[in-house]
Design an enzyme around this catalytic site. Structure first.
Site, PDB file in Angstrom:
ATOM      1  N   ILE A 142     -14.236  18.370   0.229  1.00 47.39           N
ATOM      2  CA  ILE A 142     -15.656  18.593  -0.049  1.00 47.39           C
ATOM      3  C   ILE A 142     -16.532  17.468   0.484  1.00 47.39           C
ATOM      4  CG2 ILE A 142     -15.276  20.049  -2.066  1.00 47.39           C
ATOM      5  CD1 ILE A 142     -15.678  17.620  -3.836  1.00 47.39           C
ATOM      6  N   GLY A 143     -15.929  16.464   1.104  1.00 47.57           N
ATOM      7  CA  GLY A 143     -16.739  15.385   1.655  1.00 47.57           C
ATOM      8  C   GLY A 143     -15.867  14.303   2.258  1.00 47.57           C
ATOM      9  N   SER A 144     -16.509  13.411   2.990  1.00 48.62           N
ATOM     10  CA  SER A 144     -15.801  12.276   3.573  1.00 48.62           C
ATOM     11  C   SER A 144     -16.796  11.161   3.804  1.00 48.62           C
ATOM     12  CB  SER A 144     -15.119  12.670   4.891  1.00 48.62           C
ATOM     13  OG  SER A 144     -16.077  13.085   5.848  1.00 48.62           O
ATOM     14  N   GLY A 145     -16.281   9.943   3.905  1.00 49.39           N
ATOM     15  CA  GLY A 145     -17.148   8.791   4.111  1.00 49.39           C
ATOM     16  C   GLY A 145     -16.365   7.636   4.669  1.00 49.39           C
ATOM     17  N   GLY A 146     -16.998   6.483   4.717  1.00 48.58           N
ATOM     18  CA  GLY A 146     -16.377   5.326   5.329  1.00 48.58           C
ATOM     19  C   GLY A 146     -15.158   4.827   4.591  1.00 48.58           C
ATOM     20  N   ASP A 164     -25.785   0.784   0.183  1.00 48.17           N
ATOM     21  CA  ASP A 164     -25.627   1.931   1.085  1.00 48.17           C
ATOM     22  C   ASP A 164     -26.317   3.156   0.492  1.00 48.17           C
ATOM     23  OD1 ASP A 164     -24.879   3.272   3.346  1.00 48.17           O
ATOM     24  OD2 ASP A 164     -22.809   3.620   2.744  1.00 48.17           O
TER      25      ASP A 164
END
Length: 852
Positions: free
Chosen positions: A506-510, A623
């Site tokens: 459902i999502g991704s990030g650093g 962030d």
């Protein structure tokens, strides 16, 4: 009342106060008035009544045979006391209540000491009135309310009265009561507490409905229900429906002696309880006294205990050689006298019991075994017992006072801290120690101390060596028992099962990828799989679980658990079913309506304000961006990933210079020697706020004829306030001009180049709520500090057809630039205040992060 009658009555009134031949009850009284129960021959003590005689004010005793007197307000028909000035400090029959220009006061007749008084008032009192709502008022000559009893409730809240956040109700007590209950309204719920331990929440009651995740400001009761309102006075956060067809009634909410909160109505000559919380006896803290076992509403003593739980005297160990441990400062005389030797032991409670507070508080420790939980309790004299949950290795402690225990199906096991008492016989003769013993014992003690010291040194060296090996080996698992306050720890197999082998991303990030999961209790969660395997990844992971696990706010994502097995590191987070703001704002789905955007802007501001000033340590997110603002279908707004930031003290902030964040939202000070502070988050929030207004990214290299929206917003602001032209065209005018202006002006304030000129997030919340004017200090756009947007805009317009590689090269070139920027702008002129800065300090936040 006209001036002449008022003057005449004022002159005659002191004479009335000395009469004792008739009962005195007026609709208003004036300064230089004194009353006591002794002055009224009808023994009621009544001296003031509301206009329709609905309520009376009196000085009377709570029981006919009692010598304790109180200043009370009473509902006449139901004979219900709804307020008391001195519920915990009774006075004698002749103690005077005095109204003077300085306020209202109650003194003790025996000692003359002040028992109760109103606080210092801004102007002299001219009159005291009792309204038919039950509200007692002190007014000045302009009829302005100086003080009212509705602002200082005791145990009761009436229709028309507001109970603000952090203003608790306490049960009214008599001389032989020692109660520790309170009803407390927080910014997200209504709580019942015993000795500051929560045992009931309104949100957990099946009759309550939540409508909004806005912070609660006050609660109120009216003809249709019981409501928790937001600060605007109209947004309902939570409500409880009541019967609106009862006709004429007197309705009130009250915290009782037993700790229950009831909403009661007086109808047709009788009382009707419309709501009771908690509804079950066993949900109360002390239904069966100390350590009494409550099961299906009946009381008994657990096995190995004896006592009179039916009369709520509580239970004690059946073994007479064992006694319950006493809290700090409450040591028995036998121990003080040294007549008994004592050592801690733990008496196990029967299976299938739990403690009322365990479901409402975080465990004291995670990851340890049962013995470490006992050791934790033994080291603290305030701890009186433990509950240990083997499935999650969670340790719960019982502090200071012990309430009842209750039947439960949860797999926690309870142990009560006890003292093993060993009497020393007085008749025993003391044996004489030989002379050689007197010599050898001290010598042996010296050698023993030396030996222990050597062993401790070797042990310390071993520990240090182990720690060094642990730090150098990335495969070494962290010892989570050393980190206090951790949430529930899950096994990796449990996470695999919950996510169906990480099926739904459902999502991704650093820092990793996020998957949807379902726990065994059917609750939906978001599982963040940390992708970084190096030392930096471990550091960030530890920071995240240590920070998020102990922070609870309605606008911050809740960390529900974590998993550490080998190189696998995962977070179990609260699931937000609407996804992130960037998808809702920039995606192809339905347009985000203006009212929703305002709620999102305010919720995000409140979350950041809490991180900056509401926590024990200041937390800087570093962030802030739409991807880290999550939404739910019920308009819940929560900030995520704040656990990846650092906890900064003022001394540390100046040394925090590592470049972080996302292009488009980075503040200029990241590329200068300026300290990173909470104002860095304010800049990022300002950029997000402008995107909320426009409905698209502030800047994008992918658009051929793109515009740098912050610069457009600045120019529209300077050209006479053409704010409506800045709103998202997809809204087709479904906006309010003054609200668009507010968001644009606040957004520009937040992106000042000079951090000192940016408002705090607390001020931003005040501006968005309307409590702080945009024109106050640090809250009005200062053109000289927005000059840098022209450079940002010009650099943005040049590389519209650049490849990502060329964009990166441009970014590196701009970062390395060292020439000063002093060229005048066509409107703003020279930017002298910042002429000493290098060009790198004027780079766009879009450019300075480079491609990711």
């Amino acid at each position: 009342m006209g001036f002449a009658p008022f003057l005449a009555f004022s002159l005659l009134f002191p004479f009335f106060t000395f009469l004792s031949s008739a009962p005195l009850a007026f609709h208003a009284v004036y300064p230089n008035f004194t009353a006591s129960n002794f002055k009224f021959i009808d023994d009621s003590g009544t001296f003031l009544a509301s206009l329709n005689n609905t309520f009376t004010a009196s000085i009377t005793n709570s029981k006919s045979d009692s010598s304790n007197y109180f200043f009370l307000i009473t509902h006449v028909v139901s004979d219900t006391i709804i307020w008391s000035a001195n519920p915990y400090n009774p006075v004698s029959i002749s103690s005077p209540l005095t109204l003077s220009p300085a306020g209202l006061s109650l003194s003790d007749d025996d000692s003359g000491a002040l028992v109760w008084s109103t606080p210092p008032l801004p102007s002299p009192v001219a009159a005291m009135h009792l309204l038919d709502s039950g509200n007692l008022l002190l007014l000045d000559h302009a009829n302005v309310t100086l003080w009212q009893s509705f602002d200082v409730p005791t145990d009761t809240i009436l229709v028309g009265q507001r109970l603000p956040v952090r203003n608790p109700l306490f049960p009214a007590t008599t001389e032989d009561d020692d109660m520790s209950f309170r009803l407390l309204l927080t910014d997200d719920d209504l709580l019942l507490q015993w000795n500051q331990l929560t045992f009931w929440k309104l949100s957990m009651d099946l009759k309550a409905f939540r409508h909004s995740y806005s912070p609660v400001s006050f609660l109120a009761i009216n003809g249709s229900g019981f409501y928790l309102f937001a600060s605007d006075g109209s947004t309902v956060v939570m409500h409880l429906s009541l019967n609106s067809n009862l006709g004429e009634l007197f309705r009130f909410g009250r915290l009782g002696f037993d700790g229950r909160f009831k909403i009661t109505s007086f109808v047709n000559g009788g009382f009707v309880d419309e709501f009771v919380g908690p509804s079950e006896n066993c949900q109360l803290p002390t239904p069966c006294g100390k350590l009494g076992l409550c099961s299906s509403g009946t009381c008994s003593c657990p096995p190995s205990f004896t006592g009179d739980s039916q009369n709520k005297n509580g239970c004690v160990p059946a073994d007479s050689s064992v006694s319950l441990a006493s809290p700090c400062g409450n040591v028995s005389k036998a121990n003080v006298a040294g007549e008994l030797n004592s050592s801690f032991s733990y008496l196990r409670l029967t299976d299938g019991v739990d403690y009322f507070a365990n479901n409402f508080m975080e465990p004291e420790n995670h990851g340890g075994d049962l013995q470490s939980c006992k050791d934790l309790c033994s080291r603290n004299c305030s701890c009186l017992g433990i509950f240990y949950e083997d499935s999650s290795s969670s340790c719960f402690l019982i502090w200071d006072k012990i309430g009842s225990v209750m039947s439960a199906k949860r797999s926690r096991v309870g142990y009560i801290k006890t003292l093993q008492m060993t009497p020393i016989s007085e008749g025993k003769s003391r044996k004489r120690i030989p002379l050689v013993g007197l010599i050898l014992i001290p010598s042996s003690a010296i050698f023993l101390v030396i030996a222990i010291g050597v062993l401790l040194c070797f042990r310390r060296l071993r520990v240090l060596a182990t720690l060094q090996r642990s730090e150098s080996s990335s495969s070494m698992e962290l010892d989570m028992t050393l980190i206090p306050g951790l949430p529930v720890r899950y096994g990796y197999d449990e996470i695999v099962t919950a996510t169906d082998n990480f099926k739904t991303q459902i999502g991704s990030g650093g820092f990793g990828t996020v998957f949807k999961g379902t726990l065994p209790d059917k609750s939906v969660v978001a599982v963040k799989k940390i992708s970084s395997q190096g030392a930096q990844g471990r550091v960030n992971f530890c920071a995240e679980i240590a920070v998020i696990g102990n922070i609870h706010h309605v606008n911050l994502v809740r960390l529900k658990g974590f998993c550490v097995e080998g190189r696998q590191k995962l977070l179990v987070l609260e699931y937000m079913n609407r996804g992130s703001l960037d998808k809702a704002l920039f995606g192809d789905g339905p347009v985000l309506e203006w009212r929703e955007r305002l709620e999102i802007a305010l919720g995000t501001a409140r979350g950041l304000a809490y991180l900056h000033s509401g926590c024990d340590h200041k937390i800087i997110h570093c962030d802030v961006k739409p991807e880290n603002i999550l939404l739910s279908q019920s308009l819940g707004v929560k900030i995520s990933d704040f656990g990846l930031s650092k906890l900064l003290t003022p001394e540390q902030s100046g040394r925090f210079t590592t470049l972080r964040g996302t292009r488009g939202y980075l503040a200029p000070e990241w590329l200068t020697s300026s300290a990173i502070s909470d104002k860095t988050d304010v800049y990022s929030y300002g950029m997000v706020l402008l995107e909320i207004v426009r409905g698209k990214k502030n800047c994008s290299f992918e658009e051929k004829d793109g515009e740098y929206f912050p610069l457009v917003a600045l120019e529209m602001h300077m050209m006479g306030g053409r704010y409506l032209e800045l709103a998202d065209p997809r809204l087709e005018g479904r906006v309010r001009g003054e609200e668009v202006e507010m968001l644009v002006r606040v957004g520009l304030c937040c992106v000042h180049e000079d951090p000192a000129l940016r408002p705090t997030m607390a001020n931003v919340v005040g501006m968005l709520e309307g409590g702080v004017a945009v024109a106050v200090a640090n809250a009005n756009p200062i053109l000289e500090s927005l000059n840098f947007l022209y450079l940002y805009g010009s650099k943005f317009s040049e590389p519209s057809n650049l490849t990502p590689q060329n964009q990166s090269a441009l970014w590196r070139a701009l970062v390395s630039a060292t020439t000063t920027t002093t060229q005048p702008h066509p409107i703003l002129g020279n930017h002298k205040s910042n002429s000493h800065r290098t060009a790198s300090s004027h780079l766009s936040s879009h450019q300075l992060s480079g491609p990711r």
